[in-house]
Design an enzyme around this catalytic site. Structure first.
Site, mmCIF file in Angstrom:
data_model
loop_
_atom_site.group_PDB
_atom_site.id
_atom_site.type_symbol
_atom_site.label_atom_id
_atom_site.label_comp_id
_atom_site.label_asym_id
_atom_site.label_seq_id
_atom_site.Cartn_x
_atom_site.Cartn_y
_atom_site.Cartn_z
ATOM 1 N N HIS A 97 -4.385 -55.623 -28.378
ATOM 2 C CA HIS A 97 -5.416 -56.253 -29.197
ATOM 3 C C HIS A 97 -5.416 -55.777 -30.642
ATOM 4 C CE1 HIS A 97 -7.614 -52.552 -27.924
ATOM 5 N NE2 HIS A 97 -8.223 -52.676 -29.091
ATOM 6 N N HIS A 156 -14.166 -44.768 -35.831
ATOM 7 C CA HIS A 156 -14.599 -45.011 -34.458
ATOM 8 C C HIS A 156 -13.882 -44.029 -33.543
ATOM 9 C CE1 HIS A 156 -10.918 -47.418 -34.336
ATOM 10 N NE2 HIS A 156 -11.082 -47.735 -33.069
#
Length: 321
Positions: free
Chosen positions: A116, A184
């Site tokens: 992804h 993140h």
């Protein structure tokens, strides 16, 4: 020869959960939709996509710093794909040769599985069609320590920029994509700190069963939900100050500051997933080889539910403005 750049964070959790503040989600999706319309109008003849991998296509049995896809398919994680990516094979080989000539050793693959990190931005920017435009995916290791230095990542980007210049075709319309980051800290397992069975997955975990992939993805969804609820015991919090400072560095083409960033610095400030910012660094380095540019920030939102400091930017050369 027109050349444009788009860099964006990614988060597969976009398809599985919504932030409590729905305006943040609306802002991100609106930015993607507007840029998708721009890409559609631009009709790129070639997309060069710098992206990371999350132990879906690249593993420790042979972990390159950089790898160009000569042929590529979607790994199929998070329901992006499966499907073939339309890689122009001869052009990809030309890119590899040019990068090697510029002194950057790069691996290449005739059977790349792009996860992804590459497929999500193609999904959002290309009407959900991974093969809509000819695309050369370039993997940059941003998950498996030790990772390439930012200095070497800049060298890769500049070599790709030289390749783009070598095309020298008036009817070529190139779009450079960079995806990953910003801050993140997803629950990516690390060698040396996990059980042997997890190490074996990190070494050679290709083509997992449906059940094992679903279990892995459910764990990540749970982390996002816990972070949004204020639980910081499993992941470091997002770092908007670091993210916004990075955007300024990209805006100002401050490659000396980017080059000074170490793997440890990035991990401390941006978390495990912050290492993916190398894809942005390579994309902007490639773009800067073509001339001075102007960058536009389309959005920045810190979204805990997506485990992402989510930024989307574009840039155009001043000579094309």
């Amino acid at each position: 020869m027109p050349v444009k750049l788009i860099c964006a964070s990614h988060s597969p959790l976009m398809e599985f959960t919504s932030p409590q503040d729905r305006t943040k989600e609306h802002t991100v999706r609106k930015a993607f939709a507007e840029l998708a319309e721009q890409v559609k109008a631009y009709k790129p003849t070639l997309i060069i996509s710098f992206g990371p991998d999350h132990f879906n296509g690249f593993f420790y049995d042979l972990m390159p710093s950089f790898c160009v896809g000569i042929r590529a398919t979607a790994a199929g994680d998070w329901d992006y794909g499966p499907g073939k990516i339309d890689v122009p094979e001869a052009t990809a080989i030309h890119l590899v040769r040019k990068v090697l000539d510029e002194g950057v050793d790069v691996a290449y693959s005739y059977r790349m599985q792009a996860d992804h990190g590459v497929t999500q931005p193609l999904h959002f920017l290309c009407d959900g069609k991974l093969d809509r435009y000819p695309t050369i995916p370039i993997f940059i290791n941003g998950a498996a320590a030790p990772m390439p230095t930012t200095k070497r990542t800049i060298a890769l980007g500049r070599a790709v920029g030289q390749f783009i210049q070598s095309l020298n075709l008036e009817n070529e319309r190139v779009l450079i994509l960079g995806t990953g980051g910003l801050s993140h800290d997803p629950p990516t397992p690390q060698m040396g700190s996990v059980p042997l069975e997890v190490e074996e997955f990190l070494i050679c975990g290709r083509n997992p069963t449906f059940e094992s992939r679903a279990a892995r993805q459910a764990k990540i969804i749970s982390v996002g939900q816990r972070l949004a609820a204020g639980d910081q015991s499993i992941s470091i919090p997002l770092n908007p100050e670091w993210d916004l400072a990075l955007l300024e560095k990209f805006k100002n083409a401050d490659f000396s500051a980017l080059e000074a960033m170490t793997e440890e610095d990035i991990r401390h400030e941006g978390g495990r997933g912050g290492q993916e910012v190398r894809s942005w660094i390579a994309a902007f380095s490639a773009f800067s080889e073509l001339g001075e540019y102007e960058m536009k920030v389309h959005c920045y939102e810190a979204i805990s539910e997506w485990i992402a400091g989510f930024g989307i930017v574009s840039a155009e050369l001043k000579t094309q403005s």
